[in-house]
Design a protein around this motif. Sequence first.
Motif, PDB file in Angstrom:
ATOM      1  N   MET A  19     -28.630 -35.020 -35.939  1.00  0.00           N
ATOM      2  CA  MET A  19     -27.424 -34.404 -36.445  1.00  0.00           C
ATOM      3  C   MET A  19     -26.819 -35.309 -37.517  1.00  0.00           C
ATOM      4  N   ALA A  20     -26.384 -34.706 -38.583  1.00  0.00           N
ATOM      5  CA  ALA A  20     -25.810 -35.459 -39.692  1.00  0.00           C
ATOM      6  C   ALA A  20     -24.402 -35.945 -39.355  1.00  0.00           C
ATOM      7  N   VAL A  21     -24.064 -37.088 -39.902  1.00  0.00           N
ATOM      8  CA  VAL A  21     -22.730 -37.656 -39.734  1.00  0.00           C
ATOM      9  C   VAL A  21     -22.135 -37.841 -41.121  1.00  0.00           C
ATOM     10  N   PHE A  22     -20.886 -37.436 -41.264  1.00  0.00           N
ATOM     11  CA  PHE A  22     -20.199 -37.497 -42.549  1.00  0.00           C
ATOM     12  C   PHE A  22     -19.018 -38.446 -42.461  1.00  0.00           C
ATOM     13  N   GLU A  23     -18.757 -39.157 -43.549  1.00  0.00           N
ATOM     14  CA  GLU A  23     -17.593 -40.035 -43.630  1.00  0.00           C
ATOM     15  C   GLU A  23     -16.609 -39.442 -44.618  1.00  0.00           C
ATOM     16  N   HIS A  24     -15.388 -39.243 -44.144  1.00  0.00           N
ATOM     17  CA  HIS A  24     -14.322 -38.698 -44.978  1.00  0.00           C
ATOM     18  C   HIS A  24     -13.292 -39.799 -45.196  1.00  0.00           C
ATOM     19  N   ARG A  25     -13.129 -40.220 -46.437  1.00  0.00           N
ATOM     20  CA  ARG A  25     -12.136 -41.240 -46.784  1.00  0.00           C
ATOM     21  C   ARG A  25     -10.826 -40.516 -47.062  1.00  0.00           C
ATOM     22  N   LEU A  26      -9.849 -40.748 -46.223  1.00  0.00           N
ATOM     23  CA  LEU A  26      -8.568 -40.048 -46.317  1.00  0.00           C
ATOM     24  C   LEU A  26      -7.607 -40.864 -47.164  1.00  0.00           C
ATOM     25  N   GLY A  27      -7.535 -40.520 -48.426  1.00  0.00           N
ATOM     26  CA  GLY A  27      -6.744 -41.280 -49.382  1.00  0.00           C
ATOM     27  C   GLY A  27      -5.255 -41.319 -49.078  1.00  0.00           C
ATOM     28  N   GLY A  28      -4.740 -40.323 -48.383  1.00  0.00           N
ATOM     29  CA  GLY A  28      -3.321 -40.278 -48.057  1.00  0.00           C
ATOM     30  C   GLY A  28      -2.971 -41.020 -46.786  1.00  0.00           C
ATOM     31  N   CYS A  29      -3.946 -41.673 -46.188  1.00  0.00           N
ATOM     32  CA  CYS A  29      -3.728 -42.384 -44.927  1.00  0.00           C
ATOM     33  C   CYS A  29      -4.024 -43.860 -45.114  1.00  0.00           C
ATOM     34  N   SER A  30      -2.972 -44.622 -45.354  1.00  0.00           N
ATOM     35  CA  SER A  30      -3.110 -46.066 -45.528  1.00  0.00           C
ATOM     36  C   SER A  30      -2.474 -46.776 -44.333  1.00  0.00           C
ATOM     37  N   PRO A  31      -2.761 -48.060 -44.157  1.00  0.00           N
ATOM     38  CA  PRO A  31      -2.186 -48.762 -43.005  1.00  0.00           C
ATOM     39  C   PRO A  31      -0.687 -49.032 -43.129  1.00  0.00           C
ATOM     40  N   GLN A  32      -0.144 -48.917 -44.323  1.00  0.00           N
ATOM     41  CA  GLN A  32       1.289 -49.081 -44.531  1.00  0.00           C
ATOM     42  C   GLN A  32       1.758 -48.043 -45.520  1.00  0.00           C
ATOM     43  N   PRO A  33       2.882 -47.450 -45.374  1.00  0.00           N
ATOM     44  CA  PRO A  33       3.906 -47.653 -44.364  1.00  0.00           C
ATOM     45  C   PRO A  33       3.507 -47.052 -43.017  1.00  0.00           C
ATOM     46  N   LEU A  34       4.347 -47.246 -42.051  1.00  0.00           N
ATOM     47  CA  LEU A  34       4.065 -46.821 -40.689  1.00  0.00           C
ATOM     48  C   LEU A  34       3.751 -45.326 -40.609  1.00  0.00           C
ATOM     49  N   GLY A  35       4.436 -44.509 -41.394  1.00  0.00           N
ATOM     50  CA  GLY A  35       4.194 -43.069 -41.375  1.00  0.00           C
ATOM     51  C   GLY A  35       2.768 -42.713 -41.748  1.00  0.00           C
ATOM     52  N   SER A  36       2.217 -43.386 -42.731  1.00  0.00           N
ATOM     53  CA  SER A  36       0.834 -43.136 -43.139  1.00  0.00           C
ATOM     54  C   SER A  36      -0.142 -43.584 -42.064  1.00  0.00           C
ATOM     55  N   TYR A  37       0.162 -44.694 -41.424  1.00  0.00           N
ATOM     56  CA  TYR A  37      -0.668 -45.193 -40.325  1.00  0.00           C
ATOM     57  C   TYR A  37      -0.701 -44.186 -39.180  1.00  0.00           C
ATOM     58  N   LEU A  38       0.483 -43.692 -38.807  1.00  0.00           N
ATOM     59  CA  LEU A  38       0.567 -42.723 -37.716  1.00  0.00           C
ATOM     60  C   LEU A  38      -0.103 -41.402 -38.078  1.00  0.00           C
ATOM     61  N   LYS A  39      -0.031 -41.023 -39.348  1.00  0.00           N
ATOM     62  CA  LYS A  39      -0.709 -39.808 -39.801  1.00  0.00           C
ATOM     63  C   LYS A  39      -2.210 -39.930 -39.591  1.00  0.00           C
ATOM     64  N   ALA A  40      -2.775 -41.077 -39.921  1.00  0.00           N
ATOM     65  CA  ALA A  40      -4.208 -41.304 -39.727  1.00  0.00           C
ATOM     66  C   ALA A  40      -4.581 -41.207 -38.254  1.00  0.00           C
ATOM     67  N   LEU A  41      -3.783 -41.817 -37.396  1.00  0.00           N
ATOM     68  CA  LEU A  41      -4.056 -41.743 -35.960  1.00  0.00           C
ATOM     69  C   LEU A  41      -3.955 -40.318 -35.449  1.00  0.00           C
ATOM     70  N   GLY A  42      -3.014 -39.558 -35.986  1.00  0.00           N
ATOM     71  CA  GLY A  42      -2.864 -38.166 -35.586  1.00  0.00           C
ATOM     72  C   GLY A  42      -4.058 -37.318 -35.982  1.00  0.00           C
ATOM     73  N   VAL A  43      -4.530 -37.490 -37.209  1.00  0.00           N
ATOM     74  CA  VAL A  43      -5.711 -36.759 -37.664  1.00  0.00           C
ATOM     75  C   VAL A  43      -6.899 -37.101 -36.782  1.00  0.00           C
ATOM     76  N   PHE A  44      -7.089 -38.390 -36.530  1.00  0.00           N
ATOM     77  CA  PHE A  44      -8.204 -38.805 -35.677  1.00  0.00           C
ATOM     78  C   PHE A  44      -8.105 -38.194 -34.287  1.00  0.00           C
TER      79      PHE A  44
END
Length: 65
Positions: free
Chosen positions: A1-26
């Motif tokens: 099965m193929a595995v894909f990597e999606h780089r989420l440009g709007g999800c950075s480790p700072q500020p906290l809101g962007s960090y939490l957004k990444a965790l939410g998507v995951f």
Amino acid sequence: MAVFEHRLGGCSPQPLGSYLKALGVFRIVAEQADPAAVGFWKDERFVLRTTLDEAALLSFFCERY
């Protein structure tokens, strides 16, 4: 099965809101679409590794979530 990597440009480790957004998507993808999904930080951006390609990921968020 193929595995894909999606780089989420709007999800950075700072500020906290962007960090939490990444965790939410995951969390949503891992719980509802692909239990084998993996998330990690690379070059200050969140990367989602999943069996869903770009079209399937967009379809999941637009139609199923």
